[in-house]
Design a protein around this motif. Structure first.
Motif, short mmCIF file in Angstrom:
data_model
loop_
_atom_site.label_atom_id
_atom_site.label_comp_id
_atom_site.label_asym_id
_atom_site.label_seq_id
_atom_site.Cartn_x
_atom_site.Cartn_y
_atom_site.Cartn_z
N HIS A 184 -8.52 12.20 2.78
CA HIS A 184 -8.33 10.26 2.53
C HIS A 184 -8.21 10.05 4.00
CE1 HIS A 184 -5.78 7.67 0.72
NE2 HIS A 184 -6.96 6.51 0.70
N VAL A 185 -9.04 9.26 4.42
CA VAL A 185 -9.36 8.46 5.93
C VAL A 185 -8.71 7.00 5.68
CG1 VAL A 185 -10.68 8.10 7.76
CG2 VAL A 185 -11.25 10.12 6.55
N ARG A 186 -7.99 6.80 6.74
CA ARG A 186 -7.47 5.13 6.81
C ARG A 186 -8.58 4.59 8.11
NH1 ARG A 186 -1.10 4.50 7.33
NH2 ARG A 186 -2.16 4.36 5.42
N PHE A 187 -8.91 4.06 7.98
CA PHE A 187 -9.98 3.03 9.12
C PHE A 187 -9.31 1.49 9.36
CE2 PHE A 187 -13.35 5.62 8.07
CZ PHE A 187 -14.17 6.13 9.12
N ASP A 206 -4.08 10.26 15.03
CA ASP A 206 -3.48 11.81 14.17
C ASP A 206 -3.27 13.20 15.59
OD1 ASP A 206 -2.85 10.35 11.91
OD2 ASP A 206 -4.70 10.92 11.24
N PHE A 207 -4.32 13.12 16.97
CA PHE A 207 -4.83 14.17 16.95
C PHE A 207 -4.08 14.25 18.74
CE2 PHE A 207 -7.36 14.00 13.18
CZ PHE A 207 -7.36 15.08 12.84
N LEU A 208 -3.36 14.79 18.92
CA LEU A 208 -3.47 14.58 20.66
C LEU A 208 -4.43 15.46 21.40
CD1 LEU A 208 0.61 14.59 20.79
CD2 LEU A 208 -1.26 12.44 20.59
N THR A 209 -5.14 15.35 22.83
CA THR A 209 -5.54 15.98 23.58
C THR A 209 -4.48 16.99 24.25
OG1 THR A 209 -5.31 14.66 25.67
CG2 THR A 209 -7.50 14.76 23.77
N SER A 210 -4.89 17.94 25.12
CA SER A 210 -4.05 18.16 25.99
C SER A 210 -2.94 18.54 26.18
CB SER A 210 -4.21 20.06 27.06
OG SER A 210 -5.66 19.21 27.83
N GLU A 268 0.84 -1.42 -0.16
CA GLU A 268 -0.11 -0.03 -0.21
C GLU A 268 0.96 1.21 -0.21
OE1 GLU A 268 -3.17 2.07 3.50
OE2 GLU A 268 -3.09 0.23 2.94
N VAL A 269 0.82 2.35 -1.39
CA VAL A 269 1.47 3.18 -1.07
C VAL A 269 0.68 4.80 -1.36
CG1 VAL A 269 3.14 2.49 -2.39
CG2 VAL A 269 1.23 3.76 -3.62
N SER A 270 -1.01 4.43 0.07
CA SER A 270 -1.47 6.07 -0.25
C SER A 270 -0.63 6.42 0.62
CB SER A 270 -2.55 5.38 -0.58
OG SER A 270 -2.99 4.32 0.82
N ASP A 271 -1.35 7.92 1.08
CA ASP A 271 -0.81 8.30 2.75
C ASP A 271 -1.46 9.35 2.75
OD1 ASP A 271 0.62 9.73 4.12
OD2 ASP A 271 1.75 11.69 3.16
N PRO A 272 -2.48 8.74 3.63
CA PRO A 272 -4.10 9.44 3.91
C PRO A 272 -4.42 10.53 4.53
CG PRO A 272 -3.05 7.47 5.75
CD PRO A 272 -2.66 7.58 3.96
N SER A 273 -4.62 11.22 5.36
CA SER A 273 -4.84 12.50 5.85
C SER A 273 -4.79 12.36 7.58
CB SER A 273 -5.18 13.48 4.89
OG SER A 273 -5.67 14.06 4.26
#
Length: 147
Positions: free
Chosen positions: A86-89, A44-48, A21-26
């Motif tokens: 583009h989302v990776r599940f 990909d996201f962090l809390t405080s 797989e060579v896709s680069d999801p956001s």
């Protein structure tokens, strides 16, 4: 004997390379099926507190449904995804085999304990994932399209 193995190995290596797989999801969403609910995580996201955003999603009981709510398809916490993304599940299970499905994205993937399945849809419209998640097995089994 060694020549035969080499002749078999080269085409196999080529196929393995092409299947990579060579896709680069956001962004990525980790979905883990449990016996009575799904756990979601946005790695990909962090809390405080420098922790991943994560939450659990349970089926809304029939007695708590709002007017117009779909029985056996409504959940208390939905996954919200931005449009044109583009989302990776990354789909796995914590206990038994589960089925992850989102009809509006064209995703259907089985989740196995100890294994990770991956789906890579491109979201073209604003979407709240949750109403079309199929969870099995549960006490209240869900069937897609049968409210």
């Amino acid at each position: 004997m060694a020549v035969i193995l080499i002749l078999i190995a080269f085409p196999s290596f080529k196929l393995l390379y092409l299947m990579d797989e060579v896709s680069d999801p956001s962004m990525s969403v980790l979905a883990e099926g449990h016996q009575w609910y799904w756990s979601y995580q946005y790695p990909d996201f962090l809390t405080s507190n420098d922790e991943f955003i994560e939450f659990d999603s349970y089926i809304v009981p029939e007695s708590d449904l709002e007017e117009g709510g779909l029985r056996m398809l409504e959940v208390d916490n939905r996954v919200i995804l931005p449009e044109l993304t583009h989302v990776r599940f990354i789909i796995t299970a914590g206990d038994v085999i589960h089925s992850f499905s989102c009809n509006s994205l064209g995703i259907k993937c089985d989740a196995y304990p100890g294994r990770s399945g991956t789906e890579n849809p491109i979201i073209l419209i604003c979407l709240a994932v949750g109403e079309n998640i199929i969870i099995s097995p549960t006490l209240n089994r869900q069937i897609a399209g049968k409210p």
